[in-house]
Design an enzyme around this catalytic site. Structure first.
Site, mmCIF file in Angstrom:
data_model
loop_
_atom_site.group_PDB
_atom_site.id
_atom_site.type_symbol
_atom_site.label_atom_id
_atom_site.label_comp_id
_atom_site.label_asym_id
_atom_site.label_seq_id
_atom_site.Cartn_x
_atom_site.Cartn_y
_atom_site.Cartn_z
ATOM 1 N NE ARG A 42 45.226 -80.291 -53.244
ATOM 2 C CZ ARG A 42 44.054 -80.377 -52.618
ATOM 3 N NH1 ARG A 42 43.340 -81.466 -52.707
ATOM 4 N NH2 ARG A 42 43.594 -79.381 -51.917
ATOM 5 N NE ARG A 47 39.929 -78.144 -50.262
ATOM 6 C CZ ARG A 47 41.120 -77.621 -50.499
ATOM 7 N NH1 ARG A 47 41.360 -77.034 -51.654
ATOM 8 N NH2 ARG A 47 42.090 -77.669 -49.599
ATOM 9 N N GLY A 58 42.270 -74.027 -50.589
ATOM 10 C CA GLY A 58 43.006 -73.947 -49.313
ATOM 11 C C GLY A 58 43.589 -72.550 -49.141
ATOM 12 N NE ARG A 77 44.695 -74.384 -45.704
ATOM 13 C CZ ARG A 77 43.801 -75.366 -45.873
ATOM 14 N NH1 ARG A 77 44.167 -76.493 -46.428
ATOM 15 N NH2 ARG A 77 42.558 -75.195 -45.520
ATOM 16 N N GLY A 118 44.492 -71.992 -56.078
ATOM 17 C CA GLY A 118 45.344 -73.004 -56.705
ATOM 18 C C GLY A 118 44.704 -73.591 -57.952
ATOM 19 C CG ASP A 119 45.210 -77.753 -58.945
ATOM 20 O OD1 ASP A 119 44.769 -77.467 -57.811
ATOM 21 O OD2 ASP A 119 45.473 -78.909 -59.289
ATOM 22 C CB THR A 134 48.160 -73.151 -53.387
ATOM 23 O OG1 THR A 134 48.443 -74.440 -52.807
ATOM 24 C CG2 THR A 134 48.949 -73.033 -54.681
ATOM 25 C CB SER A 190 67.317 -86.921 -33.138
ATOM 26 O OG SER A 190 68.237 -86.117 -33.855
ATOM 27 C CG ASP A 203 49.449 -77.678 -51.876
ATOM 28 O OD1 ASP A 203 49.766 -77.741 -50.684
ATOM 29 O OD2 ASP A 203 48.310 -77.934 -52.297
ATOM 30 C CG ASP A 214 49.930 -77.691 -56.456
ATOM 31 O OD1 ASP A 214 49.712 -76.483 -56.251
ATOM 32 O OD2 ASP A 214 49.067 -78.564 -56.279
ATOM 33 N NE ARG A 216 67.257 -83.004 -36.342
ATOM 34 C CZ ARG A 216 67.507 -84.027 -37.150
ATOM 35 N NH1 ARG A 216 67.735 -85.244 -36.647
ATOM 36 N NH2 ARG A 216 67.524 -83.877 -38.447
ATOM 37 C CB ALA A 224 64.897 -84.637 -42.958
ATOM 38 C CB ILE A 249 50.384 -76.147 -37.782
ATOM 39 C CG1 ILE A 249 51.110 -75.051 -37.025
ATOM 40 C CG2 ILE A 249 51.394 -77.098 -38.360
ATOM 41 C CD1 ILE A 249 51.930 -75.570 -35.851
HETATM 42 O O1 F6P Z 1 46.053 -77.186 -51.084
HETATM 43 C C1 F6P Z 1 46.387 -76.818 -49.788
HETATM 44 C C2 F6P Z 1 46.221 -77.980 -48.851
HETATM 45 O O2 F6P Z 1 46.562 -77.548 -47.553
HETATM 46 C C3 F6P Z 1 47.001 -79.239 -49.226
HETATM 47 O O3 F6P Z 1 48.356 -79.164 -48.876
HETATM 48 C C4 F6P Z 1 46.246 -80.295 -48.479
HETATM 49 O O4 F6P Z 1 46.380 -81.547 -49.094
HETATM 50 C C5 F6P Z 1 44.811 -79.811 -48.564
HETATM 51 O O5 F6P Z 1 44.881 -78.418 -48.830
HETATM 52 C C6 F6P Z 1 44.009 -80.035 -47.340
HETATM 53 O O6 F6P Z 1 42.717 -79.652 -47.605
HETATM 54 P P1 F6P Z 1 41.594 -79.455 -46.495
HETATM 55 O O7 F6P Z 1 41.954 -78.258 -45.683
HETATM 56 O O8 F6P Z 1 40.338 -79.271 -47.272
HETATM 57 O O9 F6P Z 1 41.629 -80.694 -45.664
#
Ligand code: F6P
Length: 335
Positions: free
Chosen positions: A174, A74, A13, A263, A104-105, A128, A224, A130, A132, A157, A189, A261
């Site tokens: 993810r 990917r 991603g 990303r 990422g991983d 990434t 809200s 995420d 993570d 909001r 929130a 959005i």
């Molecule tokens: O790893 C980045 C990410 O945007 C995650 O947050 C999300 O789960 C995934 O990639 C979405 O992947 P794709 O763009 O392949 O649907």
């Protein structure tokens, strides 16, 4: 070994700040008189030998741009012997001494698999949204994604206030709750549903509890109400949760999936700076002879993290964030 030529690719991603990292690698490599080859579309570019020579002019005016000039993907082929052999063959053919992968991983798993087929040096840069990845406080792209989430929910909001509506907003990540928790706290929130404060067995119990809390809040003050929820947490996601609240408790909620959005967009200062530092460090580490490591940052210090550690997913959302939300919830319930 004296390295002469390095290669770089972006994988998985895409994340805001990847371009800043590419720029930094290319400029640092040029400074140390190394050639840089950029492979397109993640590991697919390695397998198909699709690359371009990168010189300082190639990275002019990209630090502020989202996405990645090298494209990303990917690449399931990297899970096969055939794909790995093809990737290694390209690196040998192109006389590459070292490879830097920003991702990422999944991308780091690709590097670890490639190690068995190619003898060059391998370095990872965590890119990434995420966050993570273990061994680094932040990954490139995370801060921008959090800011994007905040901006979007602040807007939700406004309309939620005007209509006294309940929104369930689903955020990316993810299987990690870093984005959800940080955005949830920053947007005040009313509820944060994430991996850190929820387990799947809770689902029915949580539904009843949520319905009670929403009803109580609505009785006390017409306003809200925003629930943020991590993707992949609730079976069926935000849309299903909204449906279940309607069916079981006649509560009307609007589900909103922020999606990709998060990303995109121009990277915030923190991501541009982190990416620049990590890019320079990656080149320096290669020159120092390091291999199979990821560049991380801990307490503002750049560090080397073994790739095998970086992908372990042992580091969770900070407990202080989870506690802060618990305390705020307890407080608001009293008022
Ligand atoms: O790893 C980045 C990410 O945007 C995650 O947050 C999300 O789960 C995934 O990639 C979405 O992947 P794709 O763009 O392949 O649907």
């Amino acid at each position: 070994m004296n390295i002469k030529k390095i290669a770089i690719l972006t994988s998985g991603g895409d994340a805001p700040g990847m371009n800043a990292a590419i720029r930094s690698v290319v400029l640092a490599a040029n400074h140390y008189k190394l050639e840089t080859l950029g492979f397109y579309s993640g590991y697919n570019g390695l397998i198909d030998d699709n690359s371009t020579k990168l010189i300082p002019a190639s990275v002019n005016g990209i630090i502020h741009r989202g996405g990645t000039i090298l494209k990303s993907a990917r690449c399931p082929a990297m899970l096969t012997e055939q794909g790995l052999k093809a990737a290694a063959a390209t690196l040998i053919k192109e006389k590459v001494d070292a490879l830097i992968v920003i991702g990422g991983d999944g991308s780091f798993n690709g590097l670890l698999a490639l190690e068995k087929h190619w003898s060059g040096q391998l370095i990872g840069i965590p890119g990434t949204i995420d966050n993570d990845i273990d061994g680094t406080d932040f990954t490139i792209g995370f801060s921008t994604a959090v800011n994007t989430g905040i901006e979007a929910i602040d807007k939700i909001r406004d309309t939620a206030e005007a209509f006294e509506r309940i929104f369930i907003v689903e955020l990316m990540g993810r299987h990690s709750g870093h984005i959800t928790f940080n955005v949830g706290i920053a947007c005040a929130a009313e509820q944060i549903l994430s991996f850190e404060n929820f387990s799947e067995v809770d689902e029915q119990e949580k539904l009843v509890h949520l319905a009670k809390e929403i009803t109580q809040a609505q009785e006390n003050r017409h306003a809200s109400y925003i629930i943020v929820i991590a993707e992949n947490l609730w079976r069926g996601g935000a849309t299903e949760l909204a449906k279940q609240l309607k069916q079981t408790s006649n509560i009307d909620c609007t589900a909103c999936i922020l999606g990709h959005i998060q990303r995109g967009g121009s990277p915030v200062a923190k991501d541009r700076i982190l990416a620049t530092k990590m890019g320079v460090s990656a080149v320096q580490e290669l020159i120092a002879g390091n291999n199979n490591v990821m560049i991380g940052e801990r307490n503002n210090q750049l560090v080397n993290v073994p790739l095998a550690i970086a992908i372990q997913h042992n580091e969770k959302v900070s407990e202080s964030l989870v506690l802060a939300q618990e305390n705020i919830l307890a407080l608001t319930a009293q008022h």
